[in-house]
Scaffold this active site. Structure first.
Site, PDB file in Angstrom:
ATOM      1  N   ASP A 215      40.927  46.815  45.895  1.00 55.04           N
ATOM      2  CA  ASP A 215      41.365  46.089  44.657  1.00 55.04           C
ATOM      3  C   ASP A 215      40.618  44.632  45.028  1.00 55.04           C
ATOM      4  O   ASP A 215      40.478  44.049  45.949  1.00 55.04           O
ATOM      5  CB  ASP A 215      42.753  45.922  44.787  1.00 55.04           C
ATOM      6  CG  ASP A 215      43.359  45.220  43.828  1.00 55.04           C
ATOM      7  OD1 ASP A 215      43.419  46.007  42.698  1.00 55.04           O
ATOM      8  OD2 ASP A 215      43.587  43.999  43.463  1.00 55.04           O
ATOM      9  N   ILE A 216      40.000  44.332  44.003  1.00 49.06           N
ATOM     10  CA  ILE A 216      39.451  42.970  43.663  1.00 49.06           C
ATOM     11  C   ILE A 216      40.497  41.905  43.609  1.00 49.06           C
ATOM     12  O   ILE A 216      41.375  42.044  42.511  1.00 49.06           O
ATOM     13  CB  ILE A 216      38.486  42.997  42.375  1.00 49.06           C
ATOM     14  CG1 ILE A 216      37.225  43.828  42.564  1.00 49.06           C
ATOM     15  CG2 ILE A 216      37.754  41.382  42.584  1.00 49.06           C
ATOM     16  CD1 ILE A 216      36.455  43.752  41.595  1.00 49.06           C
ATOM     17  N   ASN A 223      38.237  37.044  34.726  1.00 45.33           N
ATOM     18  CA  ASN A 223      38.182  37.197  33.117  1.00 45.33           C
ATOM     19  C   ASN A 223      38.923  35.965  32.142  1.00 45.33           C
ATOM     20  O   ASN A 223      38.225  35.625  31.519  1.00 45.33           O
ATOM     21  CB  ASN A 223      39.290  38.421  32.855  1.00 45.33           C
ATOM     22  CG  ASN A 223      38.383  39.746  33.309  1.00 45.33           C
ATOM     23  OD1 ASN A 223      37.094  40.012  33.020  1.00 45.33           O
ATOM     24  ND2 ASN A 223      39.199  40.901  33.578  1.00 45.33           N
ATOM     25  N   HIS A 228      35.422  38.348  29.724  1.00 46.81           N
ATOM     26  CA  HIS A 228      35.128  39.613  30.366  1.00 46.81           C
ATOM     27  C   HIS A 228      33.828  39.998  30.551  1.00 46.81           C
ATOM     28  O   HIS A 228      33.488  40.865  31.127  1.00 46.81           O
ATOM     29  CB  HIS A 228      35.974  40.576  29.007  1.00 46.81           C
ATOM     30  CG  HIS A 228      37.489  40.456  28.787  1.00 46.81           C
ATOM     31  ND1 HIS A 228      38.017  41.026  29.754  1.00 46.81           N
ATOM     32  CD2 HIS A 228      38.079  39.768  27.987  1.00 46.81           C
ATOM     33  CE1 HIS A 228      39.359  40.815  29.448  1.00 46.81           C
ATOM     34  NE2 HIS A 228      39.304  39.943  28.305  1.00 46.81           N
ATOM     35  N   ASP A 232      32.950  42.097  33.727  1.00 48.34           N
ATOM     36  CA  ASP A 232      32.334  43.214  33.874  1.00 48.34           C
ATOM     37  C   ASP A 232      31.081  43.244  35.125  1.00 48.34           C
ATOM     38  O   ASP A 232      30.786  44.178  35.704  1.00 48.34           O
ATOM     39  CB  ASP A 232      31.530  43.790  32.599  1.00 48.34           C
ATOM     40  CG  ASP A 232      32.845  43.960  31.674  1.00 48.34           C
ATOM     41  OD1 ASP A 232      33.778  44.380  31.874  1.00 48.34           O
ATOM     42  OD2 ASP A 232      32.449  43.980  30.165  1.00 48.34           O
ATOM     43  N   GLU A 258      40.151  47.152  37.912  1.00 51.29           N
ATOM     44  CA  GLU A 258      39.457  46.552  39.214  1.00 51.29           C
ATOM     45  C   GLU A 258      39.538  47.130  40.356  1.00 51.29           C
ATOM     46  O   GLU A 258      39.184  46.635  41.519  1.00 51.29           O
ATOM     47  CB  GLU A 258      39.803  45.143  39.112  1.00 51.29           C
ATOM     48  CG  GLU A 258      41.239  44.772  39.654  1.00 51.29           C
ATOM     49  CD  GLU A 258      42.512  44.876  38.738  1.00 51.29           C
ATOM     50  OE1 GLU A 258      43.615  44.222  38.903  1.00 51.29           O
ATOM     51  OE2 GLU A 258      42.045  45.264  37.680  1.00 51.29           O
TER      52      GLU A 258
END
Length: 317
Positions: A215-216, A223, A228, A232, A258
């Site tokens: 998980d980031i 974001n 966004h 990305d 994510e």
């Protein structure tokens, strides 16, 4: 009833139109979805075409829920006619090939009969006129058989090219259906498929495997702060590092949002921990920035959970 050339050409044309459409829209090639888009390519359902055209104009993504809704609304409710038409079109492609092969068989059988007749006549007569007629007949039949076989060869070659093209389209679609469009790594569907395969191997041969869930950290802040588009790029950045950090049959997948997952076949918990620690260090050392503006975003970190498949536990690791 054998399909004629026009019916065959129409079936091929609809197949060639439906498959690329599904591929461009990342629609899985399951039977229900294929029935919808084959019907759309045929143009026989004005309501279906109108609804899909409007969705395309509005740039609405074809999610599994929407695909299911289109099928239930336009195909299943008209099951008898719509499905039979779709199935009939596909059967025509197969039947056309079968009938061409039958024609070739009957042509060869007829020519063999002529040869047998000539052989019998040659052994029972010495009449020069009869022999002359036999030679003429044999030349005519040989020419006809040659022309028929050339026509058959051309037809079979043409169908072979079409079949190869369709197989290539289907293979490309199947591959696309297993890849995350943003990060170009395996998607959730591919992950589930590989997890089921590894679990089945463990059940039958006790082949060990481990799972990393990544998980980031604080991804929402990227974001909210940078937009966004930058978010990305962060996802692509992490996916690239994860891919470079594994080898062999290891599978890196975007699990959702994510979250990422890595399946490590034939890897125990200790070695999986080493892989996870190496990934954390590699990502943390990288300085992420927007290349065009050269704006430094800062360091990215990830949290990783490590698990190994266990005995005595159904559907879990």
């Amino acid at each position: 009833m054998a399909p004629n050339t026009e019916e065959y050409d129409r079936s091929i044309r609809l197949l060639k139109n439906a498959l690329p459409l599904m591929g461009n829209l990342n629609i899985p090639t399951i039977p229900q979805n294929f029935a919808v888009w084959y019907e759309y390519a045929s143009g026989d359902s004005a309501l279906l075409n109108s609804e899909i055209d409007q969705m395309l104009i509005d740039n609405i993504p074809f999610t599994p829920a929407i695909n299911q809704e289109l099928y239930l609304k336009h195909i299943e409710t008209q099951c008898t006619e719509a499905l039979e038409n779709t199935q009939q079109e596909i059967r025509q492609v197969i039947n056309f090939l079968i009938n061409k092969i039958k024609e070739m068989y009957h042509g060869v059988k007829k020519y063999t009969g002529v040869l047998d007749h000539c052989q019998e006549s040659l052994s029972s007569t010495a009449d020069t006129q009869i022999l002359s007629d036999l030679v003429t007949n044999l030349i005519d039949e040989t020419t006809a058989a040659k022309n028929s076989n050339e026509e058959m060869a051309n037809s079979l070659n043409s169908m072979n090219r079409v079949v190869k093209s369709l197989k290539s389209d289907i293979k490309s679609l199947n591959n696309a259906a297993m890849v995350d469009a943003l990060t170009n790594i395996a998607n959730r569907r591919a992950f589930d498929t590989e997890l089921a395969s590894l679990t089945a191997k463990f059940a039958t041969s006790n082949t060990l495997f481990s799972l990393l869930m990544i998980d980031i950290d604080h991804f929402k802040q990227f974001n909210d702060t940078f937009g966004h588009t930058v978010g990305d790029k962060v996802l692509k950045f992490v996916a690239k590092i994860l891919t470079e950090s594994v080898k062999g049959r290891d599978v890196v997948a975007r699990y959702g949002g994510e979250e990422f997952a890595i399946l490590l076949p034939k890897t125990n918990h200790e070695n999986a921990m080493l892989v996870a620690q190496a990934i954390c260090r590699t990502i943390e050392k990288k300085q992420f920035k927007q290349s065009k503006q050269a704006v430094k975003i800062g360091n990215i970190t990830v949290s990783i959970g490590v698990s190994v498949v266990q005995t005595g536990c159904e559907n879990c690791i």
